[in-house]
Enzyme design. Structure first.
Site, PDB file in Angstrom:
ATOM      1  N   HIS A  78       0.121 -42.459  13.328  1.00 24.07           N
ATOM      2  CA  HIS A  78       1.265 -41.856  14.026  1.00 24.07           C
ATOM      3  C   HIS A  78       1.100 -40.368  14.277  1.00 24.07           C
ATOM      4  CE1 HIS A  78       4.078 -45.299  13.478  1.00 24.07           C
ATOM      5  NE2 HIS A  78       3.308 -45.514  12.423  1.00 24.07           N
ATOM      6  N   LYS A 104      15.333 -33.872  17.107  1.00 22.14           N
ATOM      7  CA  LYS A 104      14.089 -34.367  16.505  1.00 22.14           C
ATOM      8  C   LYS A 104      13.826 -33.528  15.265  1.00 22.14           C
ATOM      9  CE  LYS A 104      12.183 -33.508  20.585  1.00 22.14           C
ATOM     10  NZ  LYS A 104      11.525 -34.790  20.836  1.00 22.14           N
ATOM     11  N   ARG A 105      12.916 -33.958  14.397  1.00 24.33           N
ATOM     12  CA  ARG A 105      12.554 -33.134  13.248  1.00 24.33           C
ATOM     13  C   ARG A 105      12.171 -31.734  13.727  1.00 24.33           C
ATOM     14  NH1 ARG A 105       7.568 -35.103  10.792  1.00 24.33           N
ATOM     15  NH2 ARG A 105       7.209 -35.862  12.895  1.00 24.33           N
ATOM     16  N   LYS A 127       6.740 -29.245  18.148  1.00 20.34           N
ATOM     17  CA  LYS A 127       7.804 -29.770  19.023  1.00 20.34           C
ATOM     18  C   LYS A 127       8.476 -28.645  19.816  1.00 20.34           C
ATOM     19  CE  LYS A 127       8.727 -33.654  15.873  1.00 20.34           C
ATOM     20  NZ  LYS A 127       8.534 -34.902  16.640  1.00 20.34           N
ATOM     21  N   THR A 146      10.080 -41.235  20.349  1.00 20.59           N
ATOM     22  CA  THR A 146      10.900 -42.404  20.648  1.00 20.59           C
ATOM     23  C   THR A 146      12.295 -41.957  21.085  1.00 20.59           C
ATOM     24  OG1 THR A 146      11.292 -42.563  18.269  1.00 20.59           O
ATOM     25  CG2 THR A 146       9.738 -44.126  19.226  1.00 20.59           C
ATOM     26  N   LYS A 191      15.066 -43.337  24.034  1.00 22.47           N
ATOM     27  CA  LYS A 191      16.505 -43.584  23.840  1.00 22.47           C
ATOM     28  C   LYS A 191      17.316 -42.783  24.858  1.00 22.47           C
ATOM     29  CE  LYS A 191      15.344 -44.080  19.029  1.00 22.47           C
ATOM     30  NZ  LYS A 191      15.088 -43.326  17.792  1.00 22.47           N
TER      31      LYS A 191
END
Ligand code: 26Q
Length: 750
Positions: free
Chosen positions: A310, A488-489, A494, A595, A599
């Site tokens: 992952h 998100k984390r 990111k 992911t 969504k």
């Protein structure tokens, strides 16, 4: 149904019950129904082993899958009770942290719904991931006591002994039933807890004695591993998990009347990232205890285990000192050494051995001694094959495969956005619930009425979110504003910090008199790992910026920055339906898949993103008119790392960028925040910026401006929403799981 239940349980009318009482009654009702369901049958059984299962609240999804949601909702309505308040009576299980854990939860739903025989196996953390609180514009961590006397867990009468180096402990098994949707059958999530665990050793936030393994082992998910004791505790947790899992698998094999040597015919183990990798030597050890020779045991286990990767970040690929394993799990050390010796004998090239410089490389063990290695999006798998795991791809090309992630539509549209679910069903009938590809049928509904209904639904969701945020955090949202959402984390790759720099830019524009056509609300949700200092600095800077904007009457009518506290699945379910713009802005090549992007797309948000992870596949499907792309592409980024060609200072010195970064250390920010934290972020951006924020910043600003401008043409925007929803079918986890079944598990075809 519900009326009788509460009458029986509480001896009063539904209308007289508190929401806690109703919740407990429905939970019991569901548990009874699920207990009565038969297990999915099949010759071969899947064990999906994972350190995380971010399952979220279970009430609504269980009612949906059991086919009794409508009936319960009707009874509630007649009694004057609200389903939303009922849902809020359920504490959210805290068994995961981010994408990998949520993926495991979506998979369990799809595995059961496709009637594949497969259980999840993991740990029952008492406090799970910490609860996030904001104070002084900083993150504080609190334990999250989600486990209550009445829960979805059922205690089984099964205990295993786990032998550590100097002592043994007992693992106790609990199960949560996982019903398929309209299948009349179920699988289970199997969670092990430490029999001797002591909740009361936790004090002062999330502090506890990290060396007291006998009492602490299943208290927290990912305890802080910034020191040696914390790292060792993680190894203890992992070995505890896999030893219990391996014992369970062999017990079930034996109870089904099969010999240990038949393991690979009757079981398949999916290893979710490297956290459960020690299951390989543990299964070999247990087979040998049952009299199977080492060579045969290794061959059997290699035909049983498959590995999912992952992450591309080298630091997240686990490597544990062999000396730690000697303390925690000495019984598998000789096995790992032999596996290493054999691997090096067969492949003497450097970089392929399992043990190197005293470290055990878990991923390498998985690749040598598993039959399948998969990435989680096309681009991710390509990068694994072509660069990160190139040497392994060359020797085992047949093992590598891609399984692009997916999400369960039962939770991410039916449960969280009933208005959109109804819209789709009115247009297409019920068929799309079985075959998500049928969503493409929406493409043709570009008529005015359909589009305006779509906009109306978005508005309803925004109002619902506004009500929630007001209630939770006392913050008012302008539902006429654009909702731009990044959830998100928190991680540098990111690039939440890039979004912050945009907000600073916009703030300065407005100060300079450039007023946008409509207000914008930036919503963030993210937890930072407790020991990840720079991530916490980014949270701090965002919280300070929120205050700066709020205190500035010239800007506050136009901009708002809201950081939703304690982001979790429950909050995601409220945020996602309300999003106009989905921020997916990781540095290309770094996000394995994502992911949340799927969504948000499914709920009609338009992606603003880089060509990274599954964004690539989203872009392929929706076409360039229906997505906002920017930034350097992954080959360029990989090239920059190889040539060490990126110098943040050069970008910082550009006249467009310098004032944005400098703002971090100017008066308005310092008046709100901590100079040390803000200074550290400033220093990092100007001297290091490992994830190249400044590289893509200017193009990000430009494309984001374009998106905001396009938003003003409401009809054209609604068309983009429609195309996104119509193209989301591919990202159903039912599709992903069907591919795992076909290419890896073969539960049905053998
Ligand atoms: C490793 C070593 C020490 C401490 C912690 C860890 C650790 C913990 C959690 C490493 C990784 C994780 C979680 C990773 C994760 O959630 N990855 C995400 O997986 C999603 C599902 O495949 C992808 O969509 C995301 O792109 C990926 O980031």
């Amino acid at each position: 149904m519900l009326n009788e239940k509460v009458q029986h349980l509480w001896n009063k009318e539904l209308s007289q019950c508190s929401y806690e009482e109703i919740y407990l009654a429905i939970q019991q009702l569901c548990k009874e129904k699920m207990q009565a369901l038969p297990l999915v049958q099949g010759k071969r059984k899947l064990y999906y082993i994972s350190a995380e299962f971010l399952i979220g609240r279970l009430l609504t999804c269980n009612l949906i899958n059991l086919g009794i949601y409508q009936q319960v909702a009707q009874e509630m309505e007649q009694a004057g009770k609200s389903m939303a308040l009922l849902e809020d009576a359920e504490p959210e299980p805290s068994l995961g942290n981010g994408g990998l854990g949520r993926l495991a939860a979506c998979f369990l739903d799809s595995i059961a719904t496709l009637q594949l025989r497969g259980d999840g196996v993991g740990l029952c953390y008492h406090y799970g991931l910490f609860q996030q609180k904001f104070h002084d514009n900083k993150q504080w961590e609190q334990p999250n006591p989600w486990l209550q006397p009445n829960s979805w867990l059922t205690k089984e009468n099964i205990t295993f002994t786990v032998p550590f180096g100097k002592f043994t402990v007992e693992g106790e098994l609990y199960s949560i039933d996982i019903p398929g949707c309209d299948t009349n059958s179920k699988n289970r999530l199997r969670l092990f807890d430490l029999k001797s665990v002591q909740e009361n050793i936790v004090q002062d936030g999330i502090q506890f004695d990290k060396e007291d393994i006998r009492q602490n082992l299943t208290l927290f998910l990912y305890p802080d591993d910034s020191d040696q004791a914390g790292r060792l505790l993680r190894v203890y947790q992992q070995y505890f998990m896999v030893s219990c899992a391996a014992q369970l698998i062999l017990k079930e094999l034996e109870e089904a009347g099969h010999a240990p040597t038949e393991l690979a015919e009757y079981a398949v183990v999916q290893i979710n990232d490297t956290h459960p990798s020690m299951i390989i030597p543990e299964l070999i050890r247990l087979l040998m205890e049952k009299g199977v020779g080492f060579t045969e045991a290794t061959d059997i286990v290699s035909r049983t285990c498959a590995y999912t990767n992952h992450t591309i970040l080298a630091e997240a690929l686990e490597k544990w000192p062999i000396s730690s394993l000697e303390i925690v799990a000495p019984r598998i050390v000789a096995i790992i050494r032999e596996l290493d010796r054999l691997a090096k004998e067969a492949y003497p090239q450097k970089g392929l051995g399992i043990i190197e410089d005293g470290l055990v490389h878990m991923a390498r063990m998985d690749i040598h001694y598993g039959f399948s290695v998969n990435g989680v999006a096309q681009l991710h798998t390509e990068i694994l094959e072509q660069s990160e795991l190139k040497n392994f791809f060359e020797i085992y090309p047949e093992k590598f495969n891609n399984k692009t992630n997916g999400i369960t539509f039962r939770r991410w549209i039916t449960a969280c956005n009933p208005w959109l679910d109804e819209f789709v069903t009115k247009k297409l009938g019920q068929g799309w619930k079985q075959d998500a590809n049928l969503l493409e049928g929406l493409e043709k509904f570009e008529d005015e009425e359909s589009l305006s209904r779509l906009l109306e639904i978005k508005q309803t969701c925004k109002e619902q979110l506004a009500e929630y945020v007001l209630h939770q955090q006392g913050i008012e949202l302008d539902t006429n504003s654009i909702f731009d959402i990044q959830i998100k984390r928190l991680h540098e790759y990111k690039r939440q910090q890039m979004n912050l720099l945009y907000i600073i830019w916009k703030y300065q524009q407005i100060k300079g008199g450039k007023i946008p056509p409509r207000p914008i609300t930036f919503l963030f949700g993210a937890k930072a790992a407790p020991a990840y200092i720079l991530a916490k600095d980014i949270i701090h800077a965002l919280l300070c910026m929120a205050k700066v904007i709020e205190n500035d009457p010239q800007v506050s009518p136009w901009l708002k920055l809201v950081f939703v506290e304690n982001y979790n699945v429950t909050k995601a379910e409220k945020l996602i339906p309300a999003a106009d713009i989905s921020e997916q802005i990781s540095l290309a090549s770094k996000e394995a898949s994502g992911t949340g992007n799927m969504k948000l797309m499914l709920n009609g948000a338009i992606t603003l993103g880089t060509l990274d992870g599954a964004n690539v596949e989203i872009a392929q499907r929706v076409g360039e008119d229906n997505i906002y792309l920017f930034g350097k592409k992954s080959p360029e980024v990989i090239g920059l790392y190889e040539s060490r060609g990126y110098c943040s200072r050069e970008y910082y010195q550009r006249p467009e960028i310098e004032p944005l970064v400098d703002f971090l250390l100017q008066k308005p920010m310092l008046a709100q925040g901590d100079a040390e934290c803000l200074g550290r972020l400033y220093q990092d951006l100007t001297h290091k910026d490992w994830f190249m924020t400044l590289l893509d910043l200017e193009e990000y600003i430009e494309v984001k401006e374009k998106a905001f401008a396009d938003y003003e043409n409401r009809t054209e925007w609604a068309k983009k929403m429609l195309h996104n929803i119509a193209q989301a079918g591919f990202f159903s986890s039912d599709r992903t799981i069907a591919q795992y079944e076909q290419d890896i598990w073969k539960l049905k075809s053998i």
